[in-house]
Write a protein that holds these residues in place. Structure first.
Motif, PDB file in Angstrom:
ATOM      1  N   ASP A 126       0.844  -1.198   0.000  1.00 58.07           N
ATOM      2  CA  ASP A 126       0.000   0.000   0.000  1.00 58.07           C
ATOM      3  C   ASP A 126       0.884   1.254   0.000  1.00 58.07           C
ATOM      4  O   ASP A 126       1.864   1.346   0.760  1.00 58.07           O
ATOM      5  N   GLY A 127       0.543   2.214  -0.837  1.00 55.25           N
ATOM      6  CA  GLY A 127       1.275   3.465  -0.888  1.00 55.25           C
ATOM      7  C   GLY A 127       2.536   3.423  -1.721  1.00 55.25           C
ATOM      8  O   GLY A 127       3.186   4.456  -1.901  1.00 55.25           O
ATOM      9  N   ARG A 128       2.918   2.263  -2.233  1.00 50.22           N
ATOM     10  CA  ARG A 128       4.124   2.139  -3.060  1.00 50.22           C
ATOM     11  C   ARG A 128       3.744   2.175  -4.540  1.00 50.22           C
ATOM     12  O   ARG A 128       2.638   1.801  -4.928  1.00 50.22           O
ATOM     13  N   THR A 129       4.710   2.608  -5.362  1.00 48.42           N
ATOM     14  CA  THR A 129       4.539   2.586  -6.808  1.00 48.42           C
ATOM     15  C   THR A 129       5.613   1.701  -7.404  1.00 48.42           C
ATOM     16  O   THR A 129       6.803   1.864  -7.123  1.00 48.42           O
ATOM     17  N   VAL A 130       5.183   0.746  -8.211  1.00 47.93           N
ATOM     18  CA  VAL A 130       6.073  -0.240  -8.823  1.00 47.93           C
ATOM     19  C   VAL A 130       6.100  -0.018 -10.326  1.00 47.93           C
ATOM     20  O   VAL A 130       5.055   0.188 -10.953  1.00 47.93           O
ATOM     21  N   ILE A 172       9.409   6.405  -8.358  1.00 53.85           N
ATOM     22  CA  ILE A 172       9.129   4.971  -8.296  1.00 53.85           C
ATOM     23  C   ILE A 172       9.824   4.365  -7.081  1.00 53.85           C
ATOM     24  O   ILE A 172      10.996   4.616  -6.823  1.00 53.85           O
ATOM     25  N   ASP A 173       9.099   3.540  -6.346  1.00 54.02           N
ATOM     26  CA  ASP A 173       9.686   2.864  -5.185  1.00 54.02           C
ATOM     27  C   ASP A 173      10.504   1.641  -5.590  1.00 54.02           C
ATOM     28  O   ASP A 173      11.605   1.428  -5.074  1.00 54.02           O
ATOM     29  N   LEU A 189      13.326   7.080 -10.470  1.00 52.28           N
ATOM     30  CA  LEU A 189      13.439   6.431  -9.158  1.00 52.28           C
ATOM     31  C   LEU A 189      13.398   7.471  -8.050  1.00 52.28           C
ATOM     32  O   LEU A 189      14.015   8.536  -8.147  1.00 52.28           O
ATOM     33  N   ARG A 190      12.687   7.170  -6.978  1.00 48.92           N
ATOM     34  CA  ARG A 190      12.709   8.060  -5.819  1.00 48.92           C
ATOM     35  C   ARG A 190      13.999   7.848  -5.039  1.00 48.92           C
ATOM     36  O   ARG A 190      14.685   6.831  -5.188  1.00 48.92           O
ATOM     37  N   THR A 191      14.334   8.799  -4.191  1.00 47.58           N
ATOM     38  CA  THR A 191      15.482   8.638  -3.305  1.00 47.58           C
ATOM     39  C   THR A 191      15.281   7.400  -2.428  1.00 47.58           C
ATOM     40  O   THR A 191      14.201   7.187  -1.887  1.00 47.58           O
ATOM     41  N   ARG A 192      16.313   6.572  -2.341  1.00 50.09           N
ATOM     42  CA  ARG A 192      16.314   5.322  -1.600  1.00 50.09           C
ATOM     43  C   ARG A 192      15.393   4.270  -2.247  1.00 50.09           C
ATOM     44  O   ARG A 192      14.969   3.332  -1.583  1.00 50.09           O
ATOM     45  N   GLY A 193      15.143   4.453  -3.527  1.00 48.68           N
ATOM     46  CA  GLY A 193      14.369   3.458  -4.257  1.00 48.68           C
ATOM     47  C   GLY A 193      15.232   2.275  -4.665  1.00 48.68           C
ATOM     48  O   GLY A 193      16.466   2.285  -4.533  1.00 48.68           O
ATOM     49  N   THR A 194      14.579   1.230  -5.189  1.00 50.92           N
ATOM     50  CA  THR A 194      15.244  -0.028  -5.512  1.00 50.92           C
ATOM     51  C   THR A 194      15.027  -0.405  -6.971  1.00 50.92           C
ATOM     52  O   THR A 194      13.908  -0.323  -7.475  1.00 50.92           O
ATOM     53  N   ILE A 195      16.113  -0.808  -7.625  1.00 45.40           N
ATOM     54  CA  ILE A 195      16.031  -1.407  -8.951  1.00 45.40           C
ATOM     55  C   ILE A 195      16.368  -2.881  -8.790  1.00 45.40           C
ATOM     56  O   ILE A 195      17.500  -3.236  -8.454  1.00 45.40           O
ATOM     57  N   SER A 196      15.367  -3.738  -8.992  1.00 43.78           N
ATOM     58  CA  SER A 196      15.555  -5.190  -8.898  1.00 43.78           C
ATOM     59  C   SER A 196      15.719  -5.722 -10.311  1.00 43.78           C
ATOM     60  O   SER A 196      14.781  -5.689 -11.096  1.00 43.78           O
ATOM     61  N   THR A 197      16.893  -6.216 -10.629  1.00 41.98           N
ATOM     62  CA  THR A 197      17.134  -6.642 -12.004  1.00 41.98           C
ATOM     63  C   THR A 197      17.323  -8.149 -12.079  1.00 41.98           C
ATOM     64  O   THR A 197      18.139  -8.733 -11.377  1.00 41.98           O
ATOM     65  N   TYR A 198      16.532  -8.769 -12.949  1.00 42.74           N
ATOM     66  CA  TYR A 198      16.557 -10.216 -13.088  1.00 42.74           C
ATOM     67  C   TYR A 198      17.029 -10.656 -14.468  1.00 42.74           C
ATOM     68  O   TYR A 198      17.110 -11.853 -14.744  1.00 42.74           O
ATOM     69  N   THR A 203      20.580   4.748  -4.268  1.00 41.28           N
ATOM     70  CA  THR A 203      19.957   3.670  -5.019  1.00 41.28           C
ATOM     71  C   THR A 203      20.315   2.314  -4.422  1.00 41.28           C
ATOM     72  O   THR A 203      21.465   2.070  -4.068  1.00 41.28           O
ATOM     73  N   ARG A 204      19.324   1.460  -4.334  1.00 42.90           N
ATOM     74  CA  ARG A 204      19.611   0.042  -4.076  1.00 42.90           C
ATOM     75  C   ARG A 204      19.465  -0.680  -5.401  1.00 42.90           C
ATOM     76  O   ARG A 204      18.375  -0.748  -5.968  1.00 42.90           O
ATOM     77  N   LEU A 205      20.585  -1.236  -5.896  1.00 41.32           N
ATOM     78  CA  LEU A 205      20.586  -2.001  -7.138  1.00 41.32           C
ATOM     79  C   LEU A 205      20.740  -3.465  -6.764  1.00 41.32           C
ATOM     80  O   LEU A 205      21.795  -3.919  -6.337  1.00 41.32           O
ATOM     81  N   GLN A 206      19.637  -4.209  -6.884  1.00 44.25           N
ATOM     82  CA  GLN A 206      19.589  -5.604  -6.436  1.00 44.25           C
ATOM     83  C   GLN A 206      19.557  -6.538  -7.629  1.00 44.25           C
ATOM     84  O   GLN A 206      18.614  -6.519  -8.415  1.00 44.25           O
ATOM     85  N   PHE A 207      20.596  -7.356  -7.768  1.00 40.67           N
ATOM     86  CA  PHE A 207      20.586  -8.405  -8.772  1.00 40.67           C
ATOM     87  C   PHE A 207      19.959  -9.648  -8.160  1.00 40.67           C
ATOM     88  O   PHE A 207      20.117  -9.907  -6.963  1.00 40.67           O
ATOM     89  N   LEU A 208      19.259 -10.423  -8.972  1.00 36.17           N
ATOM     90  CA  LEU A 208      18.595 -11.593  -8.393  1.00 36.17           C
ATOM     91  C   LEU A 208      18.470 -12.715  -9.398  1.00 36.17           C
ATOM     92  O   LEU A 208      18.327 -12.500 -10.598  1.00 36.17           O
ATOM     93  N   VAL A 209      18.575 -13.930  -8.866  1.00 36.21           N
ATOM     94  CA  VAL A 209      18.299 -15.163  -9.607  1.00 36.21           C
ATOM     95  C   VAL A 209      17.858 -16.182  -8.571  1.00 36.21           C
ATOM     96  O   VAL A 209      18.351 -16.187  -7.432  1.00 36.21           O
ATOM     97  N   LEU A 210      16.916 -17.022  -8.925  1.00 32.85           N
ATOM     98  CA  LEU A 210      16.336 -17.931  -7.939  1.00 32.85           C
ATOM     99  C   LEU A 210      17.335 -18.951  -7.411  1.00 32.85           C
ATOM    100  O   LEU A 210      17.291 -19.331  -6.240  1.00 32.85           O
TER     101      LEU A 210
END
Length: 337
Positions: A150-154, A219-220, A238-247, A267-274
């Motif tokens: 709630d309240g976040r923008t993706v 963007i959150d 991106l908003r300040t302290r926002g996150t970029i999740s890259t897959y 910025t939080r730049l998060q790389f991800l793989v399962l």
């Protein structure tokens, strides 16, 4: 039983339809009669060049079907249970491109009565990846449920893709305002059908201004499929302290990082793989995704923004070619019953 196998890396032509003995579930495992097998880019990438690990591999991580036998330590009452499967071929030779497969019991998740096998086979990699992308922000949440965002923008980059589609559906289920970026009117229609509140053509003159019109505070969370191509746009919205999740990095464009810009943004730049997300993260994602399915939040089909592209088991090679060729929607392999 009939199974698709490959014994060497290579193109789709290395896939063969063969007869094999029924696999026997070991301790902590279940055997599933597969109804539908889902095909992901990770499946053809593994076939094309990942270290084999086994003399023979049946591909595909995802699928859906019915438990027909259980191994030692597994509740016998699970026999007959409708399930969706994830990571079936991860570190194992028995994927879902077969009439039967064996998986760890926790990788066979009960499928609610209202959800068909097509939904189950389309979960796995796309839905669990989407969950991970939405739960790595510094400010949370770590789990998804109605109201968690709630309240976040993706921002769902590539909102017409399988993961982008799941990002839109899960984020909306969790209460976020969702913006999808697409490459044209047809994909805009699909992202809207998936549930995106707003859709922006990233090829337009000023997509950043259009996104900012819908998200003036920024963007959150960005769920990113093409980091090299889209990073400048992501940082512009991106908003300040926002996150970029890259897959993924579709297109393969090198990533050029403006360090001072990202420092100022925090910025939080998060790389991800399962594969390396860890068992706790995967288990939490599977549980939350199962709850979303129970709530009817992850439907598939063109009317829900994810066209289904179907092939029979003996044409699995064609299914791989479709995924490699960028087929729009979810590629499924129907397994004869």
């Amino acid at each position: 039983m009939k199974a698709i196998i490959y014994r060497d890396n290579g193109g789709p032509d290395v896939l063969r339809l063969v007869d094999r003995d029924l696999p026997v579930p070991g301790p902590g495992e279940v055997r599933v009669r597969v109804a539908v097998s889902g095909v992901n880019p990770a499946d053809w990438q593994a076939r094309a060049g990942a270290p084999m690990g086994f003399p023979e591999i049946t591909p595909h991580l995802d699928g859906a079907g019915v438990v027909d036998a259980v191994g030692e330590g597994v509740d016998p009452g699970r026999a007959g249970e409708r399930v969706w499967l994830f990571m079936a071929a991860a570190g194992r030779p028995t994927g879902t491109a077969a009439e039967f497969t064996v998986v760890p019991a926790e990788h066979a998740v009960p499928l609610p009565a209202g959800a068909g096998f097509d939904v189950g086979a389309a979960l796995g990699v796309p839905a669990l990846t989407a969950h991970r992308a939405l739960t790595v922000a510094e400010d949370g949440p770590r789990r998804l449920r109605p109201g968690a965002l709630d309240g976040r923008t993706v921002l769902a980059a590539g909102g017409a893709g399988a993961v982008g589609h799941a990002v839109i559906q899960l984020a909306r289920w969790a209460g976020a305002t969702v913006i999808g970026t697409v490459s044209g009117p047809e994909k805009a229609r699909l992202a809207t059908a998936a549930g995106a509140h707003h859709v922006v053509d990233y090829r337009a003159d000023d997509p950043a201004a259009e996104i900012r019109r819908f998200a003036p505070d920024g963007i959150d969370i960005v769920a990113e499929v093409a980091l090299g191509a889209n990073l400048a746009l992501d940082l512009a919205v991106l908003r300040t302290r926002g996150t970029i999740s890259t897959y993924a990095n579709d297109g393969g464009k090198p990533v050029e990082l403006n360090v001072p810009q990202n420092m100022v943004l925090n910025t939080r730049l998060q790389f991800l793989v399962l594969y390396t997300a860890g068992p706790e993260a995967r288990a939490a994602a599977a549980e939350d995704v199962a709850n979303a399915v129970r709530d009817g939040a992850l439907p598939v089909g063109e009317e829900h923004g994810l066209p289904l592209v179907r092939f029979p088991l003996d044409r699995t090679a064609a299914a791989h070619r479709a995924v490699q060729g960028g087929a729009v929607g979810k590629v499924l392999v129907d397994v004869p019953q």
